[in-house]
Design an enzyme around this catalytic site. Sequence first.
Site, mmCIF file in Angstrom:
data_model
loop_
_atom_site.group_PDB
_atom_site.id
_atom_site.type_symbol
_atom_site.label_atom_id
_atom_site.label_comp_id
_atom_site.label_asym_id
_atom_site.label_seq_id
_atom_site.Cartn_x
_atom_site.Cartn_y
_atom_site.Cartn_z
ATOM 1 N N SER A 1 -1.049 -52.631 17.377
ATOM 2 C CA SER A 1 -0.092 -53.179 18.477
ATOM 3 C C SER A 1 1.224 -53.447 17.749
ATOM 4 C CB SER A 1 -0.618 -54.315 19.025
ATOM 5 O OG SER A 1 0.530 -54.966 19.809
ATOM 6 N N TRP B 1 3.132 -50.338 16.724
ATOM 7 C CA TRP B 1 3.680 -49.650 18.009
ATOM 8 C C TRP B 1 4.981 -50.040 18.238
ATOM 9 C CZ3 TRP B 1 4.544 -51.892 22.962
ATOM 10 C CH2 TRP B 1 5.179 -51.039 23.752
ATOM 11 N N HIS B 2 5.278 -51.544 18.064
ATOM 12 C CA HIS B 2 6.430 -52.204 18.573
ATOM 13 C C HIS B 2 7.712 -51.415 17.530
ATOM 14 C CE1 HIS B 2 4.287 -54.878 20.922
ATOM 15 N NE2 HIS B 2 5.265 -55.232 21.466
ATOM 16 N N GLY B 3 7.124 -51.265 16.414
ATOM 17 C CA GLY B 3 8.407 -50.689 15.328
ATOM 18 C C GLY B 3 7.816 -50.663 14.009
#
Lengths: 473, 79
Positions: free
Chosen positions: A317, A320-322
């Site tokens: 997770s 996924w954000h960066g």
Amino acid sequence: MTFTSVSWFLFLPAVYLLFRYSADRWRWLVLLLASYGFYASFRAPYLLAVLLVVTGASYLCALRIAASQEESRRRRWLWGGTAACGAPLMLVKYLPALQTEANSLLGVSWTFCATLITVAVSYFTFQAISYLADIYLELEEPERHFGRYALYLAFFPKLLQGPIERGGDLLPQLRQPYRFDYQAMRSGLVLFGWGLFQKVVIADRLALYADQVYDRVHDYSGVSLILATYAYAFQIYYDFAGYTDMARGTARLFGVNLTENFNAPYRATSVADFWRRWHISFSRWILDYIFKPLQMGWRHWGKGGTAAALVITFLISGVWHGATKGFLVWGLLHGIYLASAISWQPVQKRVYGWLGGEKRGWLKWWRVFVTFNLVCLAWVFFRASTLADAWYVISHSLYGMKGLRSGLLMSQGLFELLFTLLLVASAGTIGRALKSLPEQRSAARRWCLYYAVAVVILFFGQATKSSFIYTKF
Amino acid sequence: MTIIERLNQTFRLVFDDDSLQIHPHTTANDVDGWDSLSHVNLITTIEATFRVRFTQKELLKQRNVGDLVADLERKLAGA
């Protein structure tokens, strides 16, 4: 074009009128063309290519999964489709970061891969993957109408930041004939207005305080850092919740009900509860498609297996954000919070029992306070520009108040500070009042509140920030 | 004893509730304490009690007790 652009307020009515006065059998095409046109407004043709590739690959692979009887063939089409959908996302999202790291490690200066905008790619990719998984698990039948399937991925109200809609929730709605519903129109417009209020009046105002500190952390210490982190916590909530309400309100105009994405997340009494209330469509996605398969695969390791599944799920997770260390640490922290709760929960239950039961008022608020601060601790890594800045914030939060008055609180003036505090304190009440408005019988009362909200948006909205935080993920 | 009766005993053991009564439409929302951790305990206990092993796909497809019973019946019939 985003929901706060001037062009949006020309685009939306034009699309609605075209949609409303088209024959029902062509309405899907109006929405599909509008969605691709909306996406094209970002002037990045490769994004349209990525959307087309993901749409085509997932549509075809879903049909092949459904047509295959043999389990191993079905699994191959599932993994093949997932790879075909995930590869473009990996490329556009992580190649620039990998290039930067390679340049730094190898002492070269490659620039073949400039920073690419990736707006919306994550969201429609996740939708495509969930669709493939649900077809494989025989929870849904594949959509055979390619145009309708393309619309399921590209539907413009939810294109940029979700909600991440399941096939079983959105596709049946897209198949329904459209019937004009005045109440739905009215509630949709009110919800959009409330979303706009949350974004431009509340979130963008809180950003002035959070950015003031986080752009120059070494000028602050102690209470200043804590207050700026709290400001960011509310900024990101109102930014994203505001976008979601604008998306849901817009979708209602076209007879579509999108998933709720937030449920008072800062009233959560545990980190697990927080994830049942924050970015709900995303947390359901990682729960169903990452955590559960891992947990079930490792079920014979008992609590250790569940803990490992949680840590890995939230690491993914974070990534996924960066592709930065800050997001990685943010994800890892949440994974550790949830994993340690597995061992802590039985002890906690006993302690609450001694204290009179977990439903006692003060204990509930204590749990809300602790959970909020745990979440804010993780937000430090999410917001800070670098890991070093994040560490500075954490290590300097407990003492001092450097920059508190002149640097932070009075940076926008006394009126702005008081107005901001009033907004945050009354936001819940304003939201509930607006959402219950369509049921009010008194037209005068309704129109007074519509007018008041419109005036506040026009005169007190922050014009400086037009982008949404979650658009960049 | 039918499969659902034997399953009910397993549920009572895992959730420590002798008054628990499951039926085909029972889901996690209907049973106090049925969360993702206790669900793993439930599955591993069922597998040990009935001497079966569920596949990943079967576990991810199960939505209620009825699905669980159907999978158990199929596995026990095939054994």
